[in-house]
Scaffold this active site. Structure first.
Site, PDB file in Angstrom:
ATOM      1  N   ASP A  72       0.831  -1.205   0.000  1.00 26.21           N
ATOM      2  CA  ASP A  72       0.000   0.000   0.000  1.00 26.21           C
ATOM      3  C   ASP A  72       0.871   1.265   0.000  1.00 26.21           C
ATOM      4  O   ASP A  72       1.888   1.328   0.692  1.00 26.21           O
ATOM      5  CB  ASP A  72      -0.865  -0.018   1.267  1.00 26.21           C
ATOM      6  CG  ASP A  72      -1.868   1.107   1.300  1.00 26.21           C
ATOM      7  OD1 ASP A  72      -2.837   1.041   0.537  1.00 26.21           O
ATOM      8  OD2 ASP A  72      -1.669   2.064   2.082  1.00 26.21           O
ATOM      9  N   GLU A  93      13.574 -15.810  -0.948  1.00 29.31           N
ATOM     10  CA  GLU A  93      13.896 -16.917  -0.025  1.00 29.31           C
ATOM     11  C   GLU A  93      12.724 -17.888   0.061  1.00 29.31           C
ATOM     12  O   GLU A  93      12.902 -19.101   0.024  1.00 29.31           O
ATOM     13  CB  GLU A  93      14.081 -16.393   1.406  1.00 29.31           C
ATOM     14  CG  GLU A  93      15.438 -15.871   1.761  1.00 29.31           C
ATOM     15  CD  GLU A  93      15.363 -15.212   3.132  1.00 29.31           C
ATOM     16  OE1 GLU A  93      14.579 -15.679   3.994  1.00 29.31           O
ATOM     17  OE2 GLU A  93      16.068 -14.207   3.314  1.00 29.31           O
TER      18      GLU A  93
HETATM   19  C1  GLC Z   1      -4.129   3.213  -0.444  1.00 29.28           C
HETATM   20  C2  GLC Z   1      -5.390   2.381  -0.362  1.00 29.28           C
HETATM   21  C3  GLC Z   1      -6.500   3.239   0.155  1.00 29.28           C
HETATM   22  C4  GLC Z   1      -6.125   3.741   1.534  1.00 29.28           C
HETATM   23  C5  GLC Z   1      -4.788   4.473   1.498  1.00 29.28           C
HETATM   24  C6  GLC Z   1      -4.259   4.703   2.874  1.00 29.28           C
HETATM   25  O1  GLC Z   1      -4.206   4.201  -1.397  1.00 29.28           O
HETATM   26  O2  GLC Z   1      -5.682   1.808  -1.601  1.00 29.28           O
HETATM   27  O3  GLC Z   1      -7.731   2.564   0.199  1.00 29.28           O
HETATM   28  O4  GLC Z   1      -7.104   4.611   2.020  1.00 29.28           O
HETATM   29  O5  GLC Z   1      -3.810   3.723   0.817  1.00 29.28           O
HETATM   30  O6  GLC Z   1      -3.844   3.499   3.445  1.00 29.28           O
END
Ligand code: GLC
Length: 592
Positions: free
Chosen positions: A218, A263
């Site tokens: 993310d 790994e």
């Molecule tokens: C990313 C995710 C989103 C979230 C953001 C903060 O963009 O896709 O849904 O709100 O990160 O974690």
């Protein structure tokens, strides 16, 4: 490239992620097993046979960890467990094993940029003094102004408002500020802290050891910050000079993560908690990393992918691109040119849990999309019939491209963006933090309709204690999985057929594409089954194994090139012509 289709699920054992069809499962909206109105792992487990029948290769789960849910699970308080609303770690283990038994790999979301204000580390940091080691894991700073009453710099939260919140110190006095690029409940980790690095490496090992096949990272470009925390000036592009987006230091993080994924791929650590024999000797145990990287500059994006770093990155320019042949061709060529020299597959994505659903986007007079201009897009009229026709054509175009494809749940049944959720029911923090100026992302997160003629449409079991966590439109009675499964002309039938063909035709597993001449507004390309047919004059090099994709984005019907058969079309062909907003997959004629 396989010489013959392998049994479902066991194909593409080598580098499965290069051409996989990956289903994004937004767990709180997929299927509710226990009747509390929120989707959960029991619901997902019960529907695995459906996903297997749909023909996908892998599932990407949005965050399933314990979370106060200030941002629908992207605020994680424990990276090694499952939120009780979704189930237990035992459920996750069972789900991973059952998915594998269906030949489906599991990708999970890891959120490294920030945690939750309820993460034990943050509680520790709040209780500790300014300058303490516990605060070093986050970005705590004194405020500016005579009494520290102003935030340390001018950074703005991506969800609206300042990116800093002031804390009250243990003695009750107004204290330092902490950084959160998203909501205040999502404090940013300090990636200069060795604790943070070690912790996430351990989290990766924890899940790989449980049998997880991939990690979606993310906000992958945001982790590293300029420790001087300078103000952002409006014109600063992402890159080494930007205080927090795409700084060069971030690559060392992903290099170490790649080493960990490798790994586990090579079997140094065995085959996971389910036992070495689970997949047969060494079969499809390759682990992958995919980054959520939003960057305008392709050369900067390229730095994240390839041997030694991430296996793939999401292709957001494709998602944002308007329904326009020239624009799409440019974006497709850019993605292929970016990935090919790195030996990485391109990824193709039409929608996800952060953006407006594709049926609505393509039904608007402006078919582009930009996260930052959602209020503008929501002010436009939507022609759902037109959007649906285009979404069908786009599905076949997308699934014909070389690389891996991501499908967001509900896309396969043609759900639209729900733009009329009553204000008081909206859940996305974007809505609140922009004072209602931006409607946020709830409209693409409405629980799925499975069966029946009224809400909850089989999303929750009969007699459920609560209604779905977001209201479902009544009109979705026509878009349930049950109704569409039985209807050969439905979006679901189109996705099933496309996934089946994509999986069984060798040309789709090869990474080759050669464009063909086509009238204005039409995209036509070949997917040859071997390199020898990809070079030179495509017309004379085709073999029956070549698949030709023709997408008509123009306003008039166009003739189809000579072909042996139509493998699949997104809509009826009229007198051998391809109507507007329609895509066809053709089996090539033998040359000569
Ligand atoms: C990313 C995710 C989103 C979230 C953001 C903060 O963009 O896709 O849904 O709100 O990160 O974690």
């Amino acid at each position: 490239m396989p010489s013959a289709p392998a049994p479902a699920g066991l194909r593409r054992a080598d580098s499965w992620w290069k051409s996989a069809a990956i289903y994004q499962l937004y767990v709180r909206s997929f299927a509710d097993g226990d009747g509390d109105g929120i989707g959960d792992l029991a619901g997902a487990r019960a529907r695995l046979p459906h996903l297997a029948a749909l023909g996908i290769d892998a599932i990407w789960f949005n965050p399933w960890y314990p979370s106060p849910m200030a941002d629908a699970g992207y605020d994680i308080s424990d990276y090694r467990s499952i939120d009780p609303v979704f189930g237990t770690l035992g459920d996750a283990d069972a789900l991973i094993a059952e998915a594998h038994a269906h030949g489906i790999r599991i990708i999970i979301d890891v959120v490294p940029n920030h945690g939750s204000d309820r993460h034990p580390w943050f509680a520790e940091a709040l209780a500790a003094a300014p300058g303490s080691a516990a605060r070093e894991r986050f970005w705590f700073r004194p405020g500016r102004g005579a009494a520290g009453e102003l935030p340390p710099n001018n950074w703005q939260s991506i969800f609206g408002g300042p990116a800093w919140t002031r804390v009250t110190e243990a003695d009750g006095s107004p204290g330092e500020w902490y950084l959160h690029l998203f909501a205040p409940e999502q404090p940013d980790f300090n990636w200069d802290s060795p604790d943070v690095r070690r912790e996430f490496e351990d989290v990766l090992r924890f899940w790989f050891a449980r049998g997880v096949d991939g990690i979606r990272i993310d906000s992958a470009a945001l982790l590293c910050k300029d420790p001087a925390l300078p103000d952002v000036t409006g014109a600063q592009p992402p890159g080494p000079a930007h205080p927090y987006t795409d700084r060069d230091e971030v690559h060392a993080v992903y290099q170490s993560w790649r080493a960990i994924a490798d790994e586990y791929s090579t079997g140094v650590h065995g085959a996971g908690v389910h036992g070495a024999g689970e997949h047969g000797a060494g079969e499809h145990r390759e682990r992958m990393l995919i980054g959520e990287v939003w960057l305008p500059d392709a050369s900067r994006l390229a730095r994240y992918v390839g041997p030694g770093e991430l296996h793939t990155v999401f292709n957001f320019p494709y998602l944002n691109c308007p329904w326009d042949a020239a624009e799409l061709r440019r974006v497709i060529d850019e993605a292929l040119a970016l990935n090919a020299p790195l030996g990485a597959p391109a990824t193709w994505v039409l929608s996800n849990h952060d953006v407006d659903r594709v049926v609505s986007r393509y039904g608007r007079p402006d078919t582009s999309f930009d996260l930052e201009r959602r209020p503008y897009y929501h002010s436009l009229p939507v022609d759902l019939a037109l959007g649906t026709r285009r979404a069908r054509a786009a599905a076949l175009l997308t699934m014909a491209l070389p690389g891996s494809v991501y499908l967001y749940q509900g896309e396969e049944t043609g759900l639209w963006e729900v733009q009329d959720i009553p204000d008081e029911l909206r859940q996305d923090p974007i809505w609140d933090r922009t004072g209602g100026a931006d409607p946020g992302r709830d409209g693409c997160r409405v629980p799925l309709p499975w069966s029946g003629t009224e809400p909850p449409f089989g999303f929750s079991p009969a007699g459920a204690a609560a209604e779905p966590w977001l209201p479902q439109p009544k009109e979705w009675r026509d878009l349930t999985v049950f109704a569409e499964w039985a209807d050969g002309d439905s979006m679901l039938s189109l996705y099933r057929a496309a996934l089946r063909i994509r999986r069984s035709v060798p040309a789709f597993a090869a990474m080759l594409l050669s464009w063909r001449q086509a009238p204005d507004g039409v995209l036509a390309f070949d997917r040859p089954a071997s390199a020898s047919t990809a070079d030179g004059d495509a017309a004379s090099a085709t073999t029956p194994a070549t698949v030709r994709c023709v997408a008509n984005l123009s306003a008039v019907p166009v003739g189809l090139p000579p072909h042996a058969s139509v493998l699949l079309a997104s809509g009826p062909l009229a007198d051998g012509l391809l109507p507007p907003d329609t895509t066809a997959w053709l089996q090539a004629l033998r040359a000569g």
